[in-house]
Design an enzyme around this catalytic site. Structure first.
Site, PDB file in Angstrom:
ATOM      1  N   GLN A  24       0.836  -1.197   0.000  1.00  0.00           N
ATOM      2  CA  GLN A  24       0.000   0.000   0.000  1.00  0.00           C
ATOM      3  C   GLN A  24       0.878   1.257   0.000  1.00  0.00           C
ATOM      4  O   GLN A  24       1.804   1.378   0.800  1.00  0.00           O
ATOM      5  CB  GLN A  24      -0.902  -0.006   1.240  1.00  0.00           C
ATOM      6  CG  GLN A  24      -1.984   1.053   1.219  1.00  0.00           C
ATOM      7  CD  GLN A  24      -2.838   1.002   2.469  1.00  0.00           C
ATOM      8  OE1 GLN A  24      -2.375   1.329   3.551  1.00  0.00           O
ATOM      9  NE2 GLN A  24      -4.088   0.589   2.323  1.00  0.00           N
ATOM     10  N   TYR A 105      -6.032  10.496   4.684  1.00  0.00           N
ATOM     11  CA  TYR A 105      -4.667  10.791   4.256  1.00  0.00           C
ATOM     12  C   TYR A 105      -4.673  11.700   3.015  1.00  0.00           C
ATOM     13  O   TYR A 105      -5.711  12.186   2.600  1.00  0.00           O
ATOM     14  CB  TYR A 105      -3.891   9.492   4.046  1.00  0.00           C
ATOM     15  CG  TYR A 105      -3.787   8.692   5.327  1.00  0.00           C
ATOM     16  CD1 TYR A 105      -3.189   9.242   6.465  1.00  0.00           C
ATOM     17  CD2 TYR A 105      -4.293   7.402   5.425  1.00  0.00           C
ATOM     18  CE1 TYR A 105      -3.111   8.537   7.660  1.00  0.00           C
ATOM     19  CE2 TYR A 105      -4.213   6.681   6.617  1.00  0.00           C
ATOM     20  CZ  TYR A 105      -3.625   7.262   7.728  1.00  0.00           C
ATOM     21  OH  TYR A 105      -3.557   6.561   8.911  1.00  0.00           O
ATOM     22  N   ARG A 152      -7.833   2.376  -3.007  1.00  0.00           N
ATOM     23  CA  ARG A 152      -8.711   2.287  -1.837  1.00  0.00           C
ATOM     24  C   ARG A 152      -9.425   3.609  -1.593  1.00  0.00           C
ATOM     25  O   ARG A 152      -8.801   4.677  -1.630  1.00  0.00           O
ATOM     26  CB  ARG A 152      -7.914   1.919  -0.584  1.00  0.00           C
ATOM     27  CG  ARG A 152      -8.828   1.614   0.609  1.00  0.00           C
ATOM     28  CD  ARG A 152      -8.053   1.285   1.861  1.00  0.00           C
ATOM     29  NE  ARG A 152      -8.909   0.603   2.806  1.00  0.00           N
ATOM     30  CZ  ARG A 152      -8.700   0.560   4.116  1.00  0.00           C
ATOM     31  NH1 ARG A 152      -7.650   1.160   4.641  1.00  0.00           N
ATOM     32  NH2 ARG A 152      -9.527  -0.085   4.913  1.00  0.00           N
ATOM     33  N   GLY A 236      -8.121  -7.511   7.694  1.00  0.00           N
ATOM     34  CA  GLY A 236      -6.886  -6.967   8.240  1.00  0.00           C
ATOM     35  C   GLY A 236      -6.564  -7.312   9.675  1.00  0.00           C
ATOM     36  O   GLY A 236      -5.587  -8.004   9.964  1.00  0.00           O
TER      37      GLY A 236
END
Length: 285
Positions: A24, A105, A152, A236
């Site tokens: 990622q 982010y 994502r 996850g």
């Protein structure tokens, strides 16, 4: 180069075990603190607006400072950095990369209505607020190929103080349509409950779709696949705490509980020390 050498050991081990690995790529943007950097620099973002939340640091939780607004030149440099990072991931043996456009982010900060108040071509309209995400993706696709590139998103997720605004659902429909034109390997959705939007994304996106429902119970793990809304389900935290997760799910065995106090740790505790079923049985024996 040292990072590439280190990750090569990881990707080699994953491949040896029959797995695949996508790395990622994430730029924190304003979700950073000078104390978390070796150079003690001010964070950067689309606009000079603090997220209004605290950040985990070695000194404990601290308020995140106001970031420096990226210039248009900075934006082009950052796009080139994403491209370089993607190339490095492939050089390190990864099967592909996932562009992190979610969870507050940098890419998500360009998308957010309250985090992006720019008046140039990267702010304002839906087309402008998604421009950075699309340009980053095009650069990475050009560098490593669409078949190695995932993306994502997290529609409606308030992490990092992000608010999509009233145009949020329309913005994500537009973004998904544009990304679909690039024929990416997959789209990964962090889903918080706008079912109509998820259905629309499924109809727009014909390639593999990953749906991660926040707060999903284990017994509901396959619900979205069963309904045809997802092709894969991310696991996850469960996989972090259970190195033999697949075997446990197959056998209906109880799972280890993840310890959230170790999620931001600096050592092996909470990362590589959770026991397998076999190890637990040997301990009990």
């Amino acid at each position: 180069d040292k990072h590439i050498e280190g990750w090569k050991k990881v990707t080699d081990a994953v491949h040896k075990a029959g797995g695949y690995m996508y790395i990622q790529l994430m730029h924190a943007g304003r979700m950073s603190h000078p104390d978390n950097t070796p150079h003690h620099r001010q964070p950067v973002a689309p606009s000079a607006i603090a997220p209004g939340v605290e950040m985990f640091t070695a000194k404990g939780m601290q308020d995140i400072p106001v970031p420096r607004e990226l210039s248009e030149e900075d934006i082009q440099t950052t796009i080139a950095d994403f491209r370089k990072a993607a190339a490095a991931a492939i050089k390190a043996g990864a099967d592909g990369v996932e562009i992190h456009g979610a969870n507050g982010y940098l890419i998500n900060q360009f998308i957010g209505e309250n985090s992006n108040t720019r008046t140039d071509e990267y702010g304002g309209s839906i087309e402008n607020r998604t421009r950075f995400a699309i340009e980053v993706t095009k650069a990475i696709v050009e560098e490593i190929g669409a078949e190695r590139t995932g993306f994502r998103i997290s529609p409606g997720t308030p992490l990092g103080g992000i608010q999509d605004g009233e145009q949020g659902p329309e913005l994500y429909r537009y973004l998904v349509k544009e990304l679909a034109k690039l024929d990416l390997a997959y789209l990964h959705v962090m889903h918080l409950g706008n079912e109509k939007l998820l259905q629309d994304i499924r109809s727009i996106w014909t390639n593999p779709l990953l749906v991660n429902r926040a707060g999903r119970a284990l017994e509901d793990l396959s619900v979205d696949i069963d309904r045809g809304l997802a092709d894969l389900v991310p696991v996850g935290v469960w996989s972090l705490a259970n190195p033999d997760l697949v075997e446990r799910l197959q056998k209906g065995a109880p799972l280890n509980e993840a310890d959230p106090t170790t999620f931001f740790g600096l050592g092996s505790k909470g990362y590589t020390d959770y026991p397998t079923m076999e190890e637990l049985e040997s301990q009990e024996g």
